[in-house]
Scaffold this active site. Structure first.
Site, PDB file in Angstrom:
ATOM      1  N   ASP A  10       5.304 -17.132  23.766  1.00 23.66           N
ATOM      2  CA  ASP A  10       5.581 -15.853  24.426  1.00 23.66           C
ATOM      3  C   ASP A  10       4.598 -14.809  23.862  1.00 23.66           C
ATOM      4  O   ASP A  10       4.100 -14.966  22.745  1.00 23.66           O
ATOM      5  CB  ASP A  10       7.038 -15.468  24.139  1.00 23.66           C
ATOM      6  N   GLY A  45       6.648 -13.104  30.667  1.00 25.40           N
ATOM      7  CA  GLY A  45       7.188 -12.461  31.860  1.00 25.40           C
ATOM      8  C   GLY A  45       6.159 -11.549  32.501  1.00 25.40           C
ATOM      9  O   GLY A  45       6.317 -11.116  33.636  1.00 25.40           O
TER      10      GLY A  45
END
Length: 268
Positions: A10, A45
């Site tokens: 991430d 994201g």
């Protein structure tokens, strides 16, 4: 040889520290892992437009997972390998609900961020992600276009109350997750970091048991559960730490470097 062949990391609060930087120590660890024959990728994201800048800074040249997993795209030739769009009927329902309840909704079309109006939420978001935004008052015409992700920004407790309402309203074709306490995100049901990790493992001909996933937020839980080794950062939310196989140092203390040294480089 390391038994791990693919690492998915991430970006926010994981790879980068609170100053939004990849530290020299972490950068060196990434390079050492790649030199050892391990595929290192990002799983975020963020939009591709925002994520690829960071990926290129770190010298990666592989496909990266963006929009929570709704888009996997090559860095070298920008070829799309995997994409899942939000179902249009669900997008319309979400849009209507947001109009009726005066919620801030933003969407992504062709990797550009759009909102109906300029407000502080949008300005803060674009600063945080270093993303340019576009205002489209006639938002309805955008809703029928394919989008990998729609996002509502509001108070964390209020968003938590909305989740069951949206699950009911939008149905099981939609994946709903929070990337940060203030961000509620909507994708296709197969737009998860876990689904994208499984796709990439297959793409690189390795087993999911040979993958490592590292993250800090609830939107990382699918990939931590899918990976052979699921790692939560020291600064991760408590529920993620509970399901992780290993908890590393925080993003300000080179947590990613620790994982690579412990589970990849020391196994050479």
């Amino acid at each position: 040889m390391s038994k791990y062949k693919l690492i998915a990391i991430d970006i926010d609060d994981t790879l980068i520290n609170d100053d939004k930087e990849v530290t020299p120590g972490t950068q060196q660890a990434l390079e050492d892992a790649v030199a050892a024959g391990v595929v290192v990728t990002l799983a975020t994201g963020r939009a591709y437009a925002s994520a690829h800048k960071i990926a290129r800074q770190t010298g990666l040249n592989v496909p990266i997972i963006t929009y929570q997993g709704a888009l996997v795209k090559n860095l070298l030739d920008e070829k799309v390998l995997y994409e899942r769009y939000m179902p249009i009927d669900a997008a319309r329902k979400l849009f209507q609900y947001c109009i009726e309840h005066n919620l801030h909704l933003q969407t992504y079309i062709d990797d550009k961020l759009y909102s109906r109006e300029e407000n502080q939420k949008l300005i803060d978001y674009s600063k945080l992600n270093n993303t340019q935004y576009y205002i489209e008052p006639d938002f309805e015409k955008l809703i029928s276009q394919p989008t990998p992700k729609m996002l509502i920004i509001d108070e964390p407790d209020y968003l938590d109350e909305l989740i069951p309402i949206f699950r009911e309203l939008l149905g099981d074709g939609v994946h709903i997750t929070k990337s940060k306490p203030y961000f509620l995100e909507f994708m296709h049901k197969e737009g998860t970091k876990g689904a994208a990790l499984a796709f990439l493992a297959d793409h690189f001909k390795c087993d999911l048991s040979e993958t490592i996933a590292i993250g800090d937020s609830w939107n990382d839980h699918e990939m931590l559960e899918a990976a052979g080794l699921g790692v939560a950062m020291g600064n991760a939310i408590a529920p993620l730490k509970e399901l992780a196989d290993y908890v590393t140092a925080s993003n300000n203390d080179d947590g990613v470097k620790e994982v690579i040294e412990k589970f990849v480089l020391s196994q050479q």
